[in-house]
Design a protein around this motif. Structure first.
Motif, PDB file in Angstrom:
ATOM      1  N   TYR A 193       0.944  -1.599  -0.088  1.00 55.71           N
ATOM      2  CA  TYR A 193       0.150  -0.136   0.404  1.00 55.71           C
ATOM      3  C   TYR A 193       0.828   1.108   0.268  1.00 55.71           C
ATOM      4  N   GLY A 194       0.579   2.659  -0.863  1.00 53.50           N
ATOM      5  CA  GLY A 194       1.265   3.304  -0.514  1.00 53.50           C
ATOM      6  C   GLY A 194       1.025   4.407   0.232  1.00 53.50           C
ATOM      7  N   THR A 195       1.802   5.579   0.561  1.00 51.79           N
ATOM      8  CA  THR A 195       1.533   6.626   1.295  1.00 51.79           C
ATOM      9  C   THR A 195       1.520   8.475   0.852  1.00 51.79           C
ATOM     10  N   ASP A 196       0.881   9.006   1.330  1.00 55.22           N
ATOM     11  CA  ASP A 196       1.367  10.562   0.541  1.00 55.22           C
ATOM     12  C   ASP A 196       2.522  10.730   1.061  1.00 55.22           C
ATOM     13  N   LEU A 197       3.632  11.606   0.803  1.00 51.87           N
ATOM     14  CA  LEU A 197       5.390  12.440   0.924  1.00 51.87           C
ATOM     15  C   LEU A 197       5.186  13.861   1.420  1.00 51.87           C
ATOM     16  N   GLU A 198       3.819  14.385   0.995  1.00 49.78           N
ATOM     17  CA  GLU A 198       3.654  16.036   0.893  1.00 49.78           C
ATOM     18  C   GLU A 198       3.318  16.309   2.074  1.00 49.78           C
ATOM     19  N   LEU A 314      -0.948   3.573   9.553  1.00 47.47           N
ATOM     20  CA  LEU A 314       1.113   3.561   9.990  1.00 47.47           C
ATOM     21  C   LEU A 314       1.696   3.948   9.359  1.00 47.47           C
ATOM     22  N   LEU A 315       1.417   4.160   7.450  1.00 46.99           N
ATOM     23  CA  LEU A 315       2.106   4.622   6.759  1.00 46.99           C
ATOM     24  C   LEU A 315       1.984   6.064   6.954  1.00 46.99           C
ATOM     25  N   GLU A 316       1.016   6.793   7.129  1.00 44.94           N
ATOM     26  CA  GLU A 316       1.252   8.529   7.219  1.00 44.94           C
ATOM     27  C   GLU A 316       1.732   8.801   8.798  1.00 44.94           C
ATOM     28  N   ALA A 317       1.334   7.683   9.451  1.00 40.87           N
ATOM     29  CA  ALA A 317       2.471   8.335  10.744  1.00 40.87           C
ATOM     30  C   ALA A 317       3.785   8.018  10.443  1.00 40.87           C
ATOM     31  N   LEU A 318       4.021   6.865   9.948  1.00 37.15           N
ATOM     32  CA  LEU A 318       5.814   7.317   9.149  1.00 37.15           C
ATOM     33  C   LEU A 318       6.894   7.600   8.572  1.00 37.15           C
ATOM     34  N   ALA A 319       5.406   8.533   7.580  1.00 36.23           N
ATOM     35  CA  ALA A 319       6.737   9.462   6.537  1.00 36.23           C
ATOM     36  C   ALA A 319       6.025  11.307   6.898  1.00 36.23           C
ATOM     37  N   SER A 320       4.911  10.996   8.720  1.00 37.20           N
ATOM     38  CA  SER A 320       4.648  12.528   9.292  1.00 37.20           C
ATOM     39  C   SER A 320       5.186  13.077  10.429  1.00 37.20           C
ATOM     40  N   VAL A 335       6.387  -2.980   8.179  1.00 33.14           N
ATOM     41  CA  VAL A 335       6.269  -1.794   7.145  1.00 33.14           C
ATOM     42  C   VAL A 335       7.504  -0.975   7.928  1.00 33.14           C
ATOM     43  N   ALA A 336       7.356  -0.794   9.143  1.00 36.60           N
ATOM     44  CA  ALA A 336       8.187   0.396   9.505  1.00 36.60           C
ATOM     45  C   ALA A 336       9.670   0.159   9.495  1.00 36.60           C
ATOM     46  N   GLY A 337      10.521  -1.322  10.048  1.00 36.81           N
ATOM     47  CA  GLY A 337      11.768  -1.184   9.862  1.00 36.81           C
ATOM     48  C   GLY A 337      11.948  -0.582  11.088  1.00 36.81           C
ATOM     49  N   ASP A 338      13.460  -0.089  10.726  1.00 37.79           N
ATOM     50  CA  ASP A 338      14.168   0.127  11.909  1.00 37.79           C
ATOM     51  C   ASP A 338      13.711   2.502  11.953  1.00 37.79           C
ATOM     52  N   GLY A 339      12.592   2.360  11.789  1.00 39.82           N
ATOM     53  CA  GLY A 339      11.908   3.987  11.571  1.00 39.82           C
ATOM     54  C   GLY A 339      11.123   3.945  12.659  1.00 39.82           C
ATOM     55  N   VAL A 374       9.550   4.985   4.013  1.00 41.79           N
ATOM     56  CA  VAL A 374       8.390   5.416   3.095  1.00 41.79           C
ATOM     57  C   VAL A 374       8.928   5.358   2.047  1.00 41.79           C
ATOM     58  N   LEU A 375       9.919   6.076   1.715  1.00 40.28           N
ATOM     59  CA  LEU A 375      10.621   6.792   0.371  1.00 40.28           C
ATOM     60  C   LEU A 375      10.726   5.882  -0.780  1.00 40.28           C
ATOM     61  N   ARG A 376      11.371   4.684   0.438  1.00 41.49           N
ATOM     62  CA  ARG A 376      12.156   2.616  -0.284  1.00 41.49           C
ATOM     63  C   ARG A 376      11.411   2.492  -0.951  1.00 41.49           C
ATOM     64  N   TYR A 377      10.160   1.853   0.039  1.00 40.66           N
ATOM     65  CA  TYR A 377       8.712   0.303  -0.018  1.00 40.66           C
ATOM     66  C   TYR A 377       7.861   1.314  -0.801  1.00 40.66           C
ATOM     67  N   PHE A 378       7.090   2.481  -0.028  1.00 43.35           N
ATOM     68  CA  PHE A 378       6.328   3.133  -0.022  1.00 43.35           C
ATOM     69  C   PHE A 378       5.044   4.337  -0.352  1.00 43.35           C
ATOM     70  N   SER A 379       6.016   4.554  -2.050  1.00 43.96           N
ATOM     71  CA  SER A 379       6.015   6.096  -2.295  1.00 43.96           C
ATOM     72  C   SER A 379       4.280   5.478  -3.720  1.00 43.96           C
ATOM     73  N   TRP A 380       3.586   6.150  -4.041  1.00 47.66           N
ATOM     74  CA  TRP A 380       2.273   5.638  -3.948  1.00 47.66           C
ATOM     75  C   TRP A 380       2.814   6.173  -5.767  1.00 47.66           C
ATOM     76  N   ASN A 381       4.418   6.768  -6.270  1.00 48.91           N
ATOM     77  CA  ASN A 381       4.193   6.090  -7.230  1.00 48.91           C
ATOM     78  C   ASN A 381       5.166   4.614  -7.380  1.00 48.91           C
ATOM     79  N   LEU A 382       6.190   4.427  -6.966  1.00 50.67           N
ATOM     80  CA  LEU A 382       6.320   2.901  -7.029  1.00 50.67           C
ATOM     81  C   LEU A 382       5.143   2.294  -6.982  1.00 50.67           C
ATOM     82  N   ILE A 383       4.644   2.341  -5.889  1.00 52.41           N
ATOM     83  CA  ILE A 383       3.290   1.611  -5.641  1.00 52.41           C
ATOM     84  C   ILE A 383       2.759   1.401  -7.250  1.00 52.41           C
TER      85      ILE A 383
END
Length: 398
Positions: A193-198, A314-320, A335-339, A374-383
């Protein structure tokens, strides 16, 4: 001769434009960020959901997708099942009418297993394929009665049996499908699944920010945050009890809908959390820019989900959010790894106490790690790129 587009019918989200919800956001982004124009998306929508965006036509376009509204009677718990069956039947009829070549029908979640056999026969007769997103462990959710849980599990089994491909948004779910349903030799693939990075467009001086923080009596960077459905399997009881045991002077802000919620009333009675001024239930926040700002300016995010795949909140929290404290289960680790930092159920109050004096340097490290994850695995562009490669290539294999 011009190549015919790959026709993809998406069933199971409430529809687009998306106001909220994981699958709804996924379909919104899949169509909004579409790059490969050799795909034509068709999206089933609930008439009542479209009406919220002022859309009343039976057929309409959004983000280049051809959308169709399905009227759904209020039949209680069976409403979602009725909707999926009606939407899939309508999609099959559309594909037949349009004489689509090898159409793909992508069903989100496993609600209609007992009915999928006959529907699959119709899809096969068109030369089409059935794709399924199994979602998470719906049959494990505490909100369901035992008979409903049995239905969910049986339904999942039949969806797996009849699917030509299962697209899992969690490696843990993919492993579970392969192991639990080995007798069907299921064909699976993993696309996250992806998330917004802006970052939020709002600032500390924005009126909506000032109004919200003043109304809720909350200070920037002085609260722990959680966002999600108020259900037992998200471990709200553990988080509330443990937070009350901690020494922190900061608030615990819960963005969730507890109106007419029996679980909320039960917890209030058992824990007396309403006597602790730090515990603040603030309702829901539908303004996505404001919600993003609230995440960005939390001291830390608490996450207790333990059922399901890749959780959007969770993805939104990791990004924000700079610091994320997660329940130590496989889904969250994946999902979160060492983040993030992980906690056991009886140890959360100690973790909170430990993080009260976290240095700016350590906060920055955690923030950087989570953003990198998130940048490496979960950006919407990648998904979206992964989905388009799959959808365009799938019929070329045969």
């Amino acid at each position: 001769m011009k190549e015919q587009k790959q026709q993809v019918y998406i069933i199971g989200s409430k529809g687009i434009p998306a106001k909220y919800g994981g699958f709804e956001t996924f379909v919104e982004k899949l169509t909004e960020y579409q790059v490969d124009k050799n795909i034509q998306y068709h999206v089933a929508c609930m008439t009542e959901n479209s009406a919220k965006s002022g859309i009343t036509e039976k057929h309409f376009e959004h983000n280049g997708a051809k959308c169709f509204n399905i009227d759904v009677p209020n039949v209680g718990p069976a409403k979602a099942i009725y909707y999926d069956i009606a939407a899939l039947n309508y999609a099959i009829a559309l594909a037949k009418k349009n004489q689509d070549k090898q159409p793909i029908f992508y069903v989100l979640a496993c609600r209609i297993g007992p009915f999928i056999g006959s529907l699959k026969s119709k899809i096969k007769a068109l030369g089409g394929k059935l794709f399924v997103n199994p979602d998470g462990h719906e049959w494990m959710r505490a909100k369901w009665s035992y008979p409903v849980r049995r239905y969910w599990k049986y339904s999942e089994q039949l969806m797996v049996k009849h699917a030509d491909l299962l697209i899992c948004d969690s490696k843990n779910i993919e492993k579970y499908i392969q192991e639990d349903y080995a007798q069907y030799k299921p064909k699976t693939t993993y696309i996250a699944y992806g998330t917004d990075l802006e970052k939020s467009k709002l600032t500390k001086s924005s009126p909506e920010v000032n109004n919200w923080y003043q109304a809720k009596n909350i200070q920037l960077d002085n609260y722990y945050l959680v966002v999600g459905r108020f259900v037992p399997e998200n471990n709200y009881e553990t988080m509330i009890r443990e937070f009350m045991k901690s020494d922190t002077k900061k608030d615990f802000v819960l963005i969730t809908n507890v109106e007419k919620n029996k679980f909320y009333e039960k917890l209030k009675k058992e824990t007396n959390f309403d006597q602790d001024p730090r515990i603040k239930f603030v309702g829901t926040v539908y303004d996505q820019e404001l919600l993003k700002f609230i995440r960005e300016n939390a001291f830390a995010y608490l996450h207790g989900h333990e059922v399901g795949g890749t959780n959007p909140s969770l993805l939104e929290a990791l990004a924000s959010t700079k610091v994320n404290l997660l329940l130590n289960v496989g889904f969250n680790l994946e999902v979160a790894g060492d983040g993030a930092y992980y906690w056991e159920k009886e140890e959360l109050h100690k973790v909170i106490n430990k993080f009260e004096n976290i240095s700016k340097k350590d906060r920055a490290i955690l923030d950087n790690n989570s953003l990198h994850q998130v940048l490496r695995y979960f950006s919407w562009n990648l998904i979206i790129k992964s989905y388009e490669s799959l959808l365009v290539g799938v019929n070329g294999e045969n």
